[in-house]
Design an enzyme around this catalytic site. Structure first.
Site: not given
Length: 325
Positions: A92, A186-187, A272, A301
């Site tokens: 992201y 992540s994204q 996370d 994360h």
């Protein structure tokens, strides 16, 4: 940050009911059909001549609505064709960055396509792809852009771009179309999971601490951004809660996981707060193909950090090409 989610033994069993639209498959079939009907060419041009041990190509391929999406294609300089390939999606706020940031997969012998992220690429890594679509009222960031409807939601465009990246790479003679893996963190992990759900014939999926999974739990349990963008929006648009989550159901990684069958390697970090571990396990435990989850008990994360690539590369090298029925 202390652990805040379910105990690990409960996470491994966590398989929640997640809302799935009745027309989920029709929606994505129509969306991809419209994008593929835009018969625009992929362009591939030499780039980064300073990198003499790999070959770099600046790629522009047609994404959602045929709009041009930038990517880097990094290739081993000396390798036989066709070769296995890895499509990577970015976290992201980031973009494709610079080509010299993406040398590991090519160094291991793979063709490596790094997709730019439309409308992002100014948070921590540079991007070059605009998102020309407009939006109604939205909270800052991308999470609520067009959230009034699945037709207008930002991630409809971005997930379509991600699928079309695989289409574009498979169209190149130097790539074995049966050995195209998808990956990201992540994204990027959420996008890779979505692609695996839409294209069940991808070779493999490696999704690290994936975002965009089990929206209702994520938005309700973490105050961390980007999920908090949805909470910020609904704090103001008080009457739009049902409509917003109805839209998000079309983009939930759990629903894509139910349709994905390629071998999958997930990772989750127990501290996370950005992508809570229960949301990752919600997708992994619904996954229809063979899957495993690596757990980092004392990480947030960042998950496995720089050690993650080695784990992925060793795992991918153990997977045979898919065999047609």
């Amino acid at each position: 940050m202390p652990r805040f989610d379910l105990p690990l033994d409960e996470l491994r069993r966590y398989r929640p009911e997640v809302s799935e639209p009745a027309d989920f498959d029709d929606f994505w079939e129509r969306t991809l059909g419209e994008a593929r009907a835009e018969q625009r060419a992929t362009t591939v041009a030499p780039a980064e001549p300073l990198l003499t041990t790999v070959e770099v190509r600046d790629v522009r391929f047609p994404g959602y609505a045929g709009e041009p999406i930038a990517a880097w294609l990094v290739l081993p300089r000396e390798s036989s064709s066709p070769r296995g390939a890895v499509v990577q999606y970015v976290g992201y706020g980031g973009g494709r960055g610079h080509a010299h940031e993406h040398l590991a997969w090519a160094s291991a012998g793979y063709a490596h396509l790094v997709m730019d992220t439309r409308g992002q690429g100014s948070g921590w890594s540079i991007g070059q792809t605009a998102d020309p679509a407009g939006s109604g009222p939205a909270a800052p960031g991308m999470m609520t852009r067009g959230i009034e409807s699945p037709e207008t939601y930002y991630y409809r465009r971005l997930i379509t771009d991600a699928v079309r990246a695989v289409d574009a790479l498979r169209g190149l003679d130097l790539v074995d179309p049966d050995r195209v893996a998808v990956t990201g963190g992540s994204q990027g992990g959420g996008l890779a999971l979505a692609v695996a759900g839409i294209l069940p014939d991808v070779w493999a999926l490696a999704a690290d601490v994936p975002f965009l999974c089990h929206f209702e739990r994520a938005v309700g349990m973490t105050d961390a951004y980007p999920y908090r963008e949805i909470g910020d929006y609904l704090r103001v648009h008080r009457g739009d809660v049902d409509r917003a989550f109805s839209t998000l159901a079309y983009f939930d990684g759990v629903n894509f996981a139910r349709r994905a069958v390629a071998p999958a390697l997930f990772s989750a970090a127990l501290e996370d707060t950005i992508c809570p571990p229960s949301t990752v396990f919600a997708a992994a435990n619904h996954y229809s193909g063979p899957s495993e989850v690596d757990v980092y008990p004392f990480n947030a994360h960042e998950g496995g950090g720089p050690e993650r690539w080695r784990r992925q590369a060793e795992w991918l090298s153990s997977i045979s090409p898919r065999v047609e029925d």
